[in-house]
Design an enzyme around this catalytic site. Structure first.
Site, PDB file in Angstrom:
ATOM      1  CB  THR A   1      14.212 -12.764  12.924  1.00 41.42           C
ATOM      2  OG1 THR A   1      14.656 -13.752  13.866  1.00 41.42           O
ATOM      3  CG2 THR A   1      14.929 -11.455  13.215  1.00 41.42           C
ATOM      4  CB  ILE A   2      10.514 -14.817  16.814  1.00 39.50           C
ATOM      5  CG1 ILE A   2      11.352 -16.098  16.771  1.00 39.50           C
ATOM      6  CG2 ILE A   2       9.285 -14.920  15.922  1.00 39.50           C
ATOM      7  CD1 ILE A   2      10.651 -17.317  17.361  1.00 39.50           C
ATOM      8  CG  ASP A   3      15.797 -15.993  17.051  1.00 38.87           C
ATOM      9  OD1 ASP A   3      15.052 -16.541  17.872  1.00 38.87           O
ATOM     10  OD2 ASP A   3      16.328 -16.599  16.103  1.00 38.87           O
TER      11      ASP A   3
ATOM     12  CG  HIS B   1       8.769 -24.556  14.923  1.00 38.54           C
ATOM     13  ND1 HIS B   1       9.632 -25.510  15.402  1.00 38.54           N
ATOM     14  CD2 HIS B   1       9.399 -23.966  13.876  1.00 38.54           C
ATOM     15  CE1 HIS B   1      10.738 -25.512  14.666  1.00 38.54           C
ATOM     16  NE2 HIS B   1      10.627 -24.581  13.745  1.00 38.54           N
TER      17      HIS B   1
ATOM     18  NE  ARG C   1      -4.192  -2.058   1.471  1.00 35.71           N
ATOM     19  CZ  ARG C   1      -5.282  -2.349   2.169  1.00 35.71           C
ATOM     20  NH1 ARG C   1      -5.514  -1.743   3.336  1.00 35.71           N
ATOM     21  NH2 ARG C   1      -6.152  -3.238   1.723  1.00 35.71           N
TER      22      ARG C   1
ATOM     23  NE  ARG D   1       7.551 -34.687  36.469  1.00 34.04           N
ATOM     24  CZ  ARG D   1       6.352 -35.266  36.586  1.00 34.04           C
ATOM     25  NH1 ARG D   1       5.432 -35.059  35.654  1.00 34.04           N
ATOM     26  NH2 ARG D   1       6.086 -36.043  37.611  1.00 34.04           N
TER      27      ARG D   1
ATOM     28  CE  LYS E   1      10.920 -19.429  43.963  1.00 30.46           C
ATOM     29  NZ  LYS E   1      10.248 -18.238  44.450  1.00 30.46           N
TER      30      LYS E   1
ATOM     31  CG  ASN F   1      22.600 -13.389  10.067  1.00 29.98           C
ATOM     32  OD1 ASN F   1      23.192 -14.049   9.230  1.00 29.98           O
ATOM     33  ND2 ASN F   1      23.222 -12.540  10.875  1.00 29.98           N
TER      34      ASN F   1
ATOM     35  CB  SER G   1      16.794 -20.547  -2.067  1.00 33.85           C
ATOM     36  OG  SER G   1      17.223 -20.829  -3.377  1.00 33.85           O
TER      37      SER G   1
END
Length: 324
Positions: free
Chosen positions: A126-128, A254, A25, A248, A214, A103, A73
């Site tokens: 990128t989520i990092d 993902h 747009r 645990r 705790k 990157n 690719s």
């Protein structure tokens, strides 16, 4: 500058669609024709390129993933592959590119520009949050909130059963998600690639919590921590504490990449997408559009690739102080 093309590459991130929408747009607003390239560099090589209109990006701002699809690719790593990609862009008289990714995407764009001098401006998707040249990357805020929601739910069951949970979040080379979700989720310990957290320190902290009655503890582990993945770390800890602690492990995986982007990511992505278009129009090339201190900045791809983006010491210090 009359025609530009936009593509997404590498790992998907919430907010990529909002960025695509802003590019399309924004380009139309400025009188440019805009094309979409499906599946990143693979689509550039195969010629999967199509003209986009304003309606092409209707009702996508709230959607996760990327409507242009993404792929890695191998062929683009070769000179022959890049020549095919360039020839396809020349056929359509493309004057500039907008690359949305991380990157690896920018590494490809840097090589491509050096060979063919086709102006390219990147948007950090990128989520990092590991790219130099911007305070935050597209998708990071959404990933942190997804991780935080999971940590909150795990805390409930950990507290109910007096358990210690090791929760692994994404971040092969960066601990940003771990640190911010750990602070937000009240984690007792956060383990990240940027700093070494000795296992004896983890054991000492957990034992100290146990002595203070705790009822539960959360340890957030970035997948790239030098001690290994959360499962490996938990096994090492179990070997040292025996049956004193019920330990645990949960790996979020993902799930952190999916879902609707937060309001912050939608706005950030929109700003960056428009900045990429206007950057191309003003002569910017071979750079990433980022936002630092709420101002748009353009950083050379080579710097975004090679320069480190450290986690601020205050955040790591905060984890330690607030876990007491």
């Amino acid at each position: 500058m009359k025609k530009i093309a936009v593509y997404t590459s590498g790992g998907d991130a919430p907010g990529m669609n909002a960025c695509i929408r802003a590019v399309v747009r924004g380009a139309i607003y400025h009188g440019l024709k805009v094309y979409g390239i499906r599946r990143g560099y693979n689509g550039m090589i195969s010629g999967d390129i199509f003209e986009m209109t304003s309606s092409s990006v209707s009702n996508i701002v709230q959607r996760g993933g990327t409507i242009l699809k993404s792929a890695r690719s191998k062929e683009f790593l070769t000179p022959e592959g890049r020549k095919k990609a360039y020839d396809n862009l020349v056929k359509l008289e493309i004057d500039g590119l907008v690359a949305i990714g991380g990157n690896g995407t920018f590494t490809g764009a840097e090589v491509f520009y050096n060979e063919y001098q086709l102006p390219t401006v990147g948007c950090p998707g990128t989520i990092d949050n590991d790219l130099y040249g911007t305070d935050y990357t597209i998708g990071f805020d959404s990933a942190v909130n997804t991780s935080l929601e999971a940590i909150d739910k795990i805390r409930d069951t950990a507290d109910s059963h007096d358990r210690v949970f090791f929760i692994e979040v994404m971040g092969r080379d960066s601990g940003y998600i771990a640190v911010q979700s750990g602070i937000g989720g009240g984690a007792e310990i956060v383990m990240v690639p940027e700093t070494h957290t000795p296992l004896k320190k983890v054991v000492s902290s957990l034992k100290d919590g146990w002595r203070r009655s705790k009822s539960s503890s959360i340890v957030v582990v970035a997948e790239g921590d030098e001690e290994g993945h959360a499962t490996e770390i938990a096994e090492k800890i179990k070997a040292q504490v025996g049956d004193k602690l019920d330990i645990r492990v949960t790996t979020l995986g993902h799930v952190q990449r999916g879902g609707s982007p937060t309001a912050y990511d939608r706005i950030l992505a929109s700003r960056m997408g428009l900045a990429a278009v206007e950057g191309l129009m003003s002569g910017q090339k071979n750079v990433m559009a980022g936002i630092i201190n709420n101002e748009v900045v353009y950083t050379p791809f080579i710097d975004t690739i090679k320069k480190a983006k450290p986690i601020h010491d205050d955040l790591l210090r905060m984890v330690h102080i607030l876990s007491i």
